[in-house]
Structures are given as C-alpha cells and as structure tokens.
Design a protein around this motif. Structure first.
Motif, PDB file in Angstrom:
ATOM      1  N   GLY A  73      83.633  75.797  41.601  1.00  0.00           N
ATOM      2  CA  GLY A  73      83.128  74.442  41.474  1.00  0.00           C
ATOM      3  C   GLY A  73      82.290  74.262  40.230  1.00  0.00           C
ATOM      4  O   GLY A  73      82.263  75.106  39.331  1.00  0.00           O
ATOM      5  N   PHE A  74      81.596  73.142  40.166  1.00  0.00           N
ATOM      6  CA  PHE A  74      80.672  72.917  39.056  1.00  0.00           C
ATOM      7  C   PHE A  74      79.528  72.039  39.533  1.00  0.00           C
ATOM      8  O   PHE A  74      79.620  71.340  40.559  1.00  0.00           O
ATOM      9  CB  PHE A  74      81.368  72.297  37.835  1.00  0.00           C
ATOM     10  N   VAL A  75      78.447  72.087  38.788  1.00  0.00           N
ATOM     11  CA  VAL A  75      77.265  71.292  39.095  1.00  0.00           C
ATOM     12  C   VAL A  75      76.787  70.612  37.817  1.00  0.00           C
ATOM     13  O   VAL A  75      76.881  71.189  36.720  1.00  0.00           O
ATOM     14  CB  VAL A  75      76.145  72.172  39.711  1.00  0.00           C
ATOM     15  N   GLY A  81      66.438  69.182  35.185  1.00  0.00           N
ATOM     16  CA  GLY A  81      66.984  70.363  35.836  1.00  0.00           C
ATOM     17  C   GLY A  81      67.385  70.191  37.283  1.00  0.00           C
ATOM     18  O   GLY A  81      67.845  71.144  37.924  1.00  0.00           O
ATOM     19  N   ALA A  82      67.247  68.993  37.844  1.00  0.00           N
ATOM     20  CA  ALA A  82      67.611  68.755  39.244  1.00  0.00           C
ATOM     21  C   ALA A  82      69.116  68.510  39.376  1.00  0.00           C
ATOM     22  O   ALA A  82      69.722  67.834  38.541  1.00  0.00           O
ATOM     23  CB  ALA A  82      66.843  67.546  39.787  1.00  0.00           C
ATOM     24  N   HIS A 147      89.185  68.726  45.649  1.00  0.00           N
ATOM     25  CA  HIS A 147      87.798  68.953  45.266  1.00  0.00           C
ATOM     26  C   HIS A 147      86.908  68.204  46.250  1.00  0.00           C
ATOM     27  O   HIS A 147      87.228  67.073  46.642  1.00  0.00           O
ATOM     28  CB  HIS A 147      87.527  68.448  43.847  1.00  0.00           C
ATOM     29  N   ALA A 148      85.809  68.811  46.649  1.00  0.00           N
ATOM     30  CA  ALA A 148      84.877  68.189  47.598  1.00  0.00           C
ATOM     31  C   ALA A 148      83.586  67.835  46.866  1.00  0.00           C
ATOM     32  O   ALA A 148      82.954  68.699  46.255  1.00  0.00           O
ATOM     33  CB  ALA A 148      84.591  69.127  48.760  1.00  0.00           C
ATOM     34  N   MET A 149      83.230  66.573  46.928  1.00  0.00           N
ATOM     35  CA  MET A 149      82.007  66.097  46.292  1.00  0.00           C
ATOM     36  C   MET A 149      80.886  66.041  47.326  1.00  0.00           C
ATOM     37  O   MET A 149      81.002  65.355  48.351  1.00  0.00           O
ATOM     38  CB  MET A 149      82.222  64.709  45.686  1.00  0.00           C
ATOM     39  N   ALA A 150      79.805  66.751  47.076  1.00  0.00           N
ATOM     40  CA  ALA A 150      78.677  66.767  48.007  1.00  0.00           C
ATOM     41  C   ALA A 150      77.869  65.486  47.880  1.00  0.00           C
ATOM     42  O   ALA A 150      77.700  64.949  46.780  1.00  0.00           O
ATOM     43  CB  ALA A 150      77.791  67.978  47.730  1.00  0.00           C
ATOM     44  N   TYR A 151      77.366  64.992  49.022  1.00  0.00           N
ATOM     45  CA  TYR A 151      76.474  63.830  48.984  1.00  0.00           C
ATOM     46  C   TYR A 151      75.240  64.135  48.155  1.00  0.00           C
ATOM     47  O   TYR A 151      74.672  63.264  47.519  1.00  0.00           O
ATOM     48  CB  TYR A 151      76.024  63.446  50.391  1.00  0.00           C
ATOM     49  N   ASN A 152      74.797  65.408  48.204  1.00  0.00           N
ATOM     50  CA  ASN A 152      73.721  65.886  47.344  1.00  0.00           C
ATOM     51  C   ASN A 152      72.404  65.149  47.574  1.00  0.00           C
ATOM     52  O   ASN A 152      71.629  64.926  46.651  1.00  0.00           O
ATOM     53  CB  ASN A 152      74.147  65.762  45.873  1.00  0.00           C
ATOM     54  N   GLY A 153      72.175  64.744  48.825  1.00  0.00           N
ATOM     55  CA  GLY A 153      70.911  64.086  49.140  1.00  0.00           C
ATOM     56  C   GLY A 153      70.755  62.695  48.563  1.00  0.00           C
ATOM     57  O   GLY A 153      69.647  62.148  48.522  1.00  0.00           O
TER      58      GLY A 153
END
Length: 687
Positions: A73-75, A81-82, A147-153
């Motif tokens: 994956g990737f971020v 930096g968050a 690909h799964a996209m996280a809600y990421n808060g």
C-alpha cells in the motif's frame, strides 16, 4: 628502558637464532580471540552500514514528495507528518525490487502474481495542493484489482445519491464491491442512485477521483472502516475496449490540500464539467406545480384546468405546471389521449391566457403495445439483444417495452423530433420532465450501436436529450453531465420524517448532489409523493399536516420549490403559511440564489453548502446534517422532527445575527432554540 642487543651476539640457549619466538602461553590466547572477534565486529559494522545505506536509498526511492510506498500500500502525510490518506493493496503485493524512480514517476514492474504496470506520478499544481496519479494495471491476469481506502479518522462526502442518505457518509455492514453505476434507488434501495460521480472528499483535505476508464466497483467494510475500490470485468456490466483483452486497470488521482473547502474547490474546477448557463430565472423565483402526487395517473384535462384555477384562486405564483404521467394513451407516444384530454389545444389556449406554461413528462421507454413500438423495431431505435437482431425488452414501473438506444443518432433524432413536434403543436408547452434514465433499466445482456464500456454512459447520453429544453427542463439522473444546465431532481421522496427517502434525507442528499457538481437541485415535491403504505398521516391519503408544513419550510430555502399536493388540501392556516414561505423564497432566497448562479456556472461551487464550507477545521461542522448555508453567509436550521417547536443549533466561529434579531458570537451551541410551527431559524454570518 629498551635493551639493545648487539648484532651477531648469540644467546646460547636459543640454538643460535636471535629472533626465535617463544611458545604462546595460556595468558596470550584471549588476546587472539578478542582480535578475531574485533575483526568480526568490524566486518558486521561494514555490512550493516552497507545495508543501512542501501535501505536508505530504497526508502528514498519509495518516497515521492509526501507519499510513501510499501509492498502492500501507500500512505500520504501532510506537511506536519500526520497520515491523511491510506491505501492498502488487497489484490496483490508489489515486488519492491522491481521498482524504480525516474523524475516524478515511481514505477514497479512486478507483483507477487506476475507482471504489472504500476506507477505513482507526483503532480504539483500549487504550493497548497499536491496530486498523485496512481495506476495498477494487470498485464497477465484477468483477476480483479482492488485497493482499500481507510477512513483514517476523517469524515467522507460524495459518491452517489442513495435511498438512506447521511452527511457525512455512513457505510454500514460489509458489502462486496458492486458495479458503481446509476440505479433507481426508489425501487432498489440498496443500490447506488441516479446521480453519481466517482469522487470522494475527506475532512482531512484529501480527495480522490477514479478515472473514467476504470471498470469500477465499490464496496465497503464497516469493521475495517474502509472503502473498497475494485476494477474488474468478470461478472460485471463493464466491457473492455473493443479488441482488447479483459485485463483490469485501477487508476485514480488523489489530491491533498490545506483544508476541505479549498481542496474541493480545486477538484471541481479542474475535473468537473460546468453548466453552460443557468435555468430560467422564473424557476428560481416561483414554484413548480406538478400533477403527480395529487392525481397520479388519473390526471385529465378537467383536473389540470381546475388545478391551475385553484393556484390562481389561492394567490400563488407559478413557474410552470408539470403535467406528469399518463396524459398519453400508451407509453411511448407523443400526443394526448383524446379520452382524457378531448380538447388539448383548447386546454392550452386557456392555460396560456391565464399565464401558465406547461412542461410534459417524458421517458426513454416505448411499450410493446404502443403504436411507436413497431416503428422502433423497424428502424433499429432500441437497445438490442446481444446478437444485435431483436430489441431487448425491459420491465419498468409502467410495463414492458423497448428502451431507446441513445448511442444511436437515429434514435436521438427520432426522440428529439417527437419532443419538438408536441412542443410546437401546443403553444403552452415550454419544456419536459425527463424521468428515469438510470443504467439499472438496461437489460442484463444487451448491445448498443456504440458499445458502452461504462454502462453509466447511457445515463449521460439520455441527459443530453434535455439540452434543447434546459431552461425549464428537469432530470433525475446525472453522470458526468453537470454541463447540461438544467434542474436535477432528487429521487421521489416518501411522505415520512426519516432518513430513508424522508424529510431528514433532503439536506444530506442536496449537499451530496451539490458536492458532485450539480448546483441546480430540485428537492422533489413538498410533502413527498403520498404513496400508499409509505405515508405518515391520518389515512386520508394526505401526508401528515405537521410534516407537510415542515417540508414546505425547508423547501422554501432550496434553489427551487415544487408543489403537488396543494396547501388548500389542508386548511386556511396551511395556505397562509405556504403563502408566507413562497413569498419569503421569492424575496430573500431567490435573489441570493440567482446572484450565486452567475458565479457557480464558472466555478462549479454548490449553491447549498455545508457548514464546514466556512468552518473547514471545525470538527462539529463536519457532522452537521440538519443545517446548511445558502452561499457563504445565510444559514438555515429547519425543524425536522415531529412534535417539536424547538431545536438545537450550532453556530460556527464568527459573528452571527438572527434574521431580524440579536447577535451571537460563535462557535457556540444554542440548545432548545424556539422555532414555532410557522417559523424557520435563519442566521446571517457577519464574520
């Protein structure tokens, strides 16, 4: 002191050799071991340093701007930096040894299952916006790419109209990826709606737009808190380009910015079509009056004339009358049923003399019992069976018939000519209500003159038929058709209070449609459609009186109002409240909306805006679904609960003035703020 031994002097005990070594004793062995260990440690340090520098180079290779790639994956991180955007590769992992970087492009040639074409390209457009083009293309296998996209808060917005609409999006349960195509969510309440775009927006200032070429399916996992983006051709209505192998490709663009408002403005300006012009100003100023909820298919000439007379009698203005379903003898015809409308020409003369214009209901179907069905078969105007010989019959809510193939120029011309003919024949006809158009009405297996790689392209082709009539036209579908420049109506509402096609669903739906680039939104008929078994009321066929009033009050602050069940169906008080709010719409709301239309046709910004539009770092504003803005400074908070004459209100940061009242300093909550039955809470943002 050093002892100097003269050369040539021999020690008798050494056998004549002055340099002969003594045998190593026990005390010297640890020194040898230590030396060997030291050598090993030095060698390990060298190896570690080489590995570290290689890893450092690999880490630099797998990083581009704010994006870091790994095998699964990737971020993307922001400047502080968050983490703000996370993707997990679900259908395979990358072989990082096959990756390389050249300029702004980071590419990989292999995955754990074979050769792929994967790349991430950094595209920096502004100091405040960074975009990444991402592509994963299978080169050997026809298996899906996911690909799964996280809600990421964060909170997410966009995607599609739905039957149960929330703002922000709430995905409940576990759903395998489904074709992301336009559907009639009134009949299939678990489907994606008729207004749909491949675009999502995050409160953390990230946005994603899936490319048009992708055979796109969408699923989700409430447990994992992810959206599942999948590309596939197998068991799917998507088709690969003609002559190409069905190797799926998932590609999209991710952009990140400073805040949710600015990143959305950037995305909509760059990637969405814009309206060519605004609809007729009368549609913003005065209500549309439809025959549907009141008369359904039982409409007649006599009833239409009486309806018009009552509008005038009770002192209401009218943009135009909307003559809905069943004015023709059969479905697929383009003239009036002489039994129900014995003197259509005379009827239009009366309506025109009274100042009324009329739009007519139309649709893409020709039923098999219509006189036009044989014409359509003979001329090849319908969507056909896969072999291309016979028309593919479809079932819709008014029977069985053919559906016009709008990829066929002959079908488009035939349909347009018939609309123009009836408009010319009756002077009072000004435009049309284009109903249906969803991809879900195509047969499961079909062929069109121009092959549809993306089934929702059918929706766009149908929407284009409204272009000649866009000043007063109405559509209920939208897909890449923001440029059509006519009103888009949200799907039929039930006469209920809740989020499932009820009163509470209107604001979330209008906000969603606006974020998708459709600014001219018609919020459907006041009080809902009064369908049997889907109406809150006392059993007399009318929606609940309080529900009707609160619906009316909300509609007065939308870009346009639409009546069907008339206020005089209740009592004099309801008529007075209706007059009050139609006048308020004309004097306060419509001028503001008309001023905004001159701007939004160039920008694509919504007219009806969420609170976070002006409070884009406000966690509370991200979740407000029962208040909205008209432009930047007029905030509306209607009552949407039965039996309530008060409500809680949130005011974001800034100075606020109650309409014709006192000032408040935000951010603040107003608890149990009084809102009488004939009132709506309105506040002006004075910053």
């Amino acid at each position: 002191m050093y002892q100097i031994v003269p050369g040539g002097q021999v020690d008798k005990n050494t056998g004549g050799s002055p340099l002969k070594k003594k045998k190593l004793g026990r005390d010297g062995r640890p020194l040898v071991v230590a030396g060997m260990l030291g050598c090993v440690l030095v060698l390990a340090a060298i190896v570690s340093w080489c590995y570290y520098t290689a890893s450092l180079r690999k880490a630099q290779l797998l990083k581009t701007e704010l994006l870091t790639l790994n095998r699964d994956g990737f971020v993307i991180r922001n400047q502080s930096g968050a983490d703000i955007f996370n993707i997990a590769f679900k259908s395979g992992t990358l072989d990082l040894d096959s990756c390389s970087k050249e300029g702004s492009v980071l590419s990989c040639a292999r995955s754990d299952s074979g050769n792929v074409n994967f790349f991430v390209q950094t595209v920096g457009f502004k100091d405040t916006v960074m975009c990444y083009r991402v592509r994963w293309e299978e080169l050997e296998h026809e298996r899906p790419v996911e690909h799964a996209m996280a809600y990421n808060g964060s909170h997410w917005y966009g995607g599609a109209e739905s039957a149960t609409q929330h703002w922000p999006i709430k995905f409940q349960g576990e759903e395998e990826p489904l074709p992301f195509i336009t559907s009639d969510v009134y009949t299939n309440r678990n489907a994606f709606g008729g207004i749909l775009e491949r675009y999502w927006l995050s409160s953390k200032a990230a946005a994603i737009k899936i490319n048009d070429s992708v055979p796109f399916h969408l699923g989700w996992s409430e447990k994992d808190r992810t959206l599942r983006f999948q590309a596939r051709y197998k068991d799917s209505p998507y088709r690969p380009p003609e002559g190409q192998q069905a190797l799926p490709e998932l590609s999209y663009r991710v952009c990140v910015g400073l805040d949710v408002t600015s990143i959305h403005k950037y995305m909509v300006r760059r990637y969405f079509p814009k309206p060519v012009q605004a609809p007729a100003s009368k549609m913003f100023l005065h209500p549309v009056w439809s025959t549907w909820a009141l008369h359904k298919t039982a409409i007649t000439q006599e009833k239409l004339l009486r309806y018009a007379a009552n509008i005038t009698k009770h002192g209401f203005n009218c943009s135009h009358l909307e003559l809905d379903d069943r004015y023709t003898a059969d479905y697929g015809e383009f003239d009036f049923d002489p039994q129900k409308f014995p003197n259509a020409s005379g009827m239009f003369e009366q309506l025109t003399a009274a100042g009324f214009q009329v739009s007519l209901w139309t649709h893409p179907f020709v039923n098999y019992d219509s006189i036009n069905f044989a014409t359509g078969v003979k001329r090849g105007l319908f969507v056909r069976e896969p072999d291309g010989e016979l028309p593919a019959l479809v079932k819709w809510w008014n029977g069985i018939g053919g559906i016009l193939d709008f990829t066929n120029p002959d079908a488009r011309e035939w349909y347009a000519d018939n609309l123009q003919a009836i408009k010319s024949r009756y002077a009072g006809v000004t435009s049309f209500k284009f109903d249906a158009g969803e991809t879900s009405y195509l047969p499961r297996h079909y062929s069109t003159l121009v092959p549809l790689a993306d089934p929702s392209a059918f929706t766009r082709r149908y929407a284009e038929m409204a272009l000649p009539f866009n000043q007063r036209a109405e559509l209920r579908v939208g897909y890449q058709s923001q440029n059509i420049s006519c009103f888009v109506r949200i799907i039929d509402r039930d006469s209920v209070w809740g989020y499932e096609l009820g009163l509470k669903s209107i604001i979330p739906t209008v906000l969603t449609v606006g974020i998708l680039g459709y600014q001219f939104v018609l919020p459907d008929m006041i009080g809902g459609n009064a369908y049997l078994n889907r109406t809150t009321g006392d059993g007399n066929g009318l929606p609940d009186r309080e529900l009707y009033i609160r619906w009316l009050e909300l509609s007065a602050f939308m870009p346009a109002m639409q009546f069907s069940i008339p206020p005089w169906a209740y009592d004099d008080e309801v008529v007075e409240i209706a007059r009050k709010f139609t006048e308020l719409h004309m004097s306060l709301v419509a001028p503001r909306v008309l001023e905004l239309t001159g701007k939004v046709v160039n920008t694509g910004d919504p007219i009806i805006r969420p609170l976070w539009w002006i409070a884009n770092h406000d966690e509370v504003a991200y979740k407000i679904d029962s208040q909205f803005l008209i432009g930047d400074d007029l905030m509306v908070a209607p009552v949407l609960e039965p039996g309530k004459q008060e409500r809680d209100i949130y005011l974001p940061a800034g100075s606020w003035r109650r309409y014709k009242g006192e000032y408040y300093k935000g951010p603040m909550h107003l608890s149990d703020y009084p809102v009488d039955l004939d009132k709506v809470a309105i506040f002006i943002w004075v910053q």
